[in-house]
Design a protein around this motif. Sequence first.
Motif, PDB file in Angstrom:
ATOM      1  N   LEU A 174       0.858  -1.183   0.000  1.00  0.00           N
ATOM      2  CA  LEU A 174       0.000   0.000   0.000  1.00  0.00           C
ATOM      3  C   LEU A 174       0.894   1.233   0.000  1.00  0.00           C
ATOM      4  O   LEU A 174       1.733   1.402   0.885  1.00  0.00           O
ATOM      5  N   MET A 175       0.721   2.082  -0.995  1.00  0.00           N
ATOM      6  CA  MET A 175       1.492   3.314  -1.066  1.00  0.00           C
ATOM      7  C   MET A 175       0.942   4.334  -0.060  1.00  0.00           C
ATOM      8  O   MET A 175      -0.161   4.186   0.463  1.00  0.00           O
ATOM      9  N   MET A 176       1.706   5.386   0.196  1.00  0.00           N
ATOM     10  CA  MET A 176       1.336   6.343   1.237  1.00  0.00           C
ATOM     11  C   MET A 176      -0.049   6.962   1.040  1.00  0.00           C
ATOM     12  O   MET A 176      -0.788   7.118   2.019  1.00  0.00           O
ATOM     13  N   PRO A 177      -0.470   7.336  -0.188  1.00  0.00           N
ATOM     14  CA  PRO A 177      -1.836   7.880  -0.317  1.00  0.00           C
ATOM     15  C   PRO A 177      -2.908   6.904   0.174  1.00  0.00           C
ATOM     16  O   PRO A 177      -3.886   7.315   0.799  1.00  0.00           O
ATOM     17  N   ALA A 178      -2.721   5.606  -0.095  1.00  0.00           N
ATOM     18  CA  ALA A 178      -3.690   4.611   0.384  1.00  0.00           C
ATOM     19  C   ALA A 178      -3.657   4.528   1.906  1.00  0.00           C
ATOM     20  O   ALA A 178      -4.705   4.428   2.555  1.00  0.00           O
ATOM     21  N   LEU A 202       8.446   0.378   2.709  1.00  0.00           N
ATOM     22  CA  LEU A 202       9.060   0.313   1.381  1.00  0.00           C
ATOM     23  C   LEU A 202       9.950   1.548   1.233  1.00  0.00           C
ATOM     24  O   LEU A 202       9.541   2.571   0.686  1.00  0.00           O
ATOM     25  N   ALA A 203      11.150   1.450   1.759  1.00  0.00           N
ATOM     26  CA  ALA A 203      12.078   2.578   1.761  1.00  0.00           C
ATOM     27  C   ALA A 203      12.766   2.760   0.420  1.00  0.00           C
ATOM     28  O   ALA A 203      13.236   3.852   0.102  1.00  0.00           O
ATOM     29  N   SER A 204      12.815   1.699  -0.367  1.00  0.00           N
ATOM     30  CA  SER A 204      13.412   1.798  -1.703  1.00  0.00           C
ATOM     31  C   SER A 204      12.694   0.849  -2.654  1.00  0.00           C
ATOM     32  O   SER A 204      12.069  -0.118  -2.224  1.00  0.00           O
ATOM     33  N   MET A 205      12.754   1.191  -3.919  1.00  0.00           N
ATOM     34  CA  MET A 205      12.185   0.335  -4.959  1.00  0.00           C
ATOM     35  C   MET A 205      13.221   0.199  -6.065  1.00  0.00           C
ATOM     36  O   MET A 205      13.818   1.208  -6.480  1.00  0.00           O
ATOM     37  N   PRO A 207      10.052   8.829   4.727  1.00  0.00           N
ATOM     38  CA  PRO A 207      10.669   7.626   5.297  1.00  0.00           C
ATOM     39  C   PRO A 207      10.421   6.377   4.462  1.00  0.00           C
ATOM     40  O   PRO A 207      11.198   5.426   4.507  1.00  0.00           O
ATOM     41  N   ALA A 208       9.317   6.379   3.705  1.00  0.00           N
ATOM     42  CA  ALA A 208       8.965   5.202   2.902  1.00  0.00           C
ATOM     43  C   ALA A 208       7.980   5.610   1.816  1.00  0.00           C
ATOM     44  O   ALA A 208       7.268   6.605   1.947  1.00  0.00           O
ATOM     45  N   PHE A 209       7.952   4.832   0.736  1.00  0.00           N
ATOM     46  CA  PHE A 209       6.944   5.020  -0.306  1.00  0.00           C
ATOM     47  C   PHE A 209       5.602   4.455   0.132  1.00  0.00           C
ATOM     48  O   PHE A 209       4.553   4.842  -0.382  1.00  0.00           O
ATOM     49  N   GLY A 210       5.641   3.519   1.050  1.00  0.00           N
ATOM     50  CA  GLY A 210       4.440   2.855   1.518  1.00  0.00           C
ATOM     51  C   GLY A 210       4.830   1.732   2.457  1.00  0.00           C
ATOM     52  O   GLY A 210       5.933   1.714   3.008  1.00  0.00           O
ATOM     53  N   MET A 211       3.920   0.792   2.638  1.00  0.00           N
ATOM     54  CA  MET A 211       4.160  -0.347   3.525  1.00  0.00           C
ATOM     55  C   MET A 211       3.787  -1.634   2.803  1.00  0.00           C
ATOM     56  O   MET A 211       2.802  -1.677   2.061  1.00  0.00           O
TER      57      MET A 211
END
Length: 197
Positions: A49-53, A73-76, A101-105
Amino acid sequence: MADTAQSDIIVAGTGPAGMIAALGLAREGFSVLLAGPPARRDDGRTTALMMPALHYLDSIGLPAFPADVAAPLASMRIVDATRRLIRSAPVTFRAAEIDEPAFGMNIPNKALNAMLEAAVEAEAGIAWRQTMIANWTISTDRVEAELSDGTRVSGLLAVAADGRASPARAAAGISMRTYAYKQSALVVNFGHSRPHG
């Protein structure tokens, strides 16, 4: 035949998308009929789940996932895994580059579904019928669904969150195209002694 139950909105499908839709609509004041069985308890997959979600889940009052359950998810990294002679170089995106800190979780589906099911069961505006929808009847001002147990429900709107072979989509006459990709997926669960990013 039994009377048709009335709701503002019928949500077909009890995966994360269907349960989040039902919760969001109910918390806006709509009466929601949610149709579908509980999630499988042996689902070993995860959902990113990305940060907007995650911000949306927070906005409708759902709790944050604890650090021992969800992985940030600190890196992709994008890797060209084709067998072409000339391949693209790997590219890594880091959330720190955009001061986040992260793109999401990344969240195990078992934890995500359990949290959503508990919220659905506690929500007064949702009537959860733990059965599938067998048939749809769509008219100009209402949509009606016959559940697998023979009962009928009616609403002003239907939300189709019932999967890639969606009966709700088919009933609405929405066509689709399918493409076959020669790919396989492997699900592996393991623990880390150090943060993996």
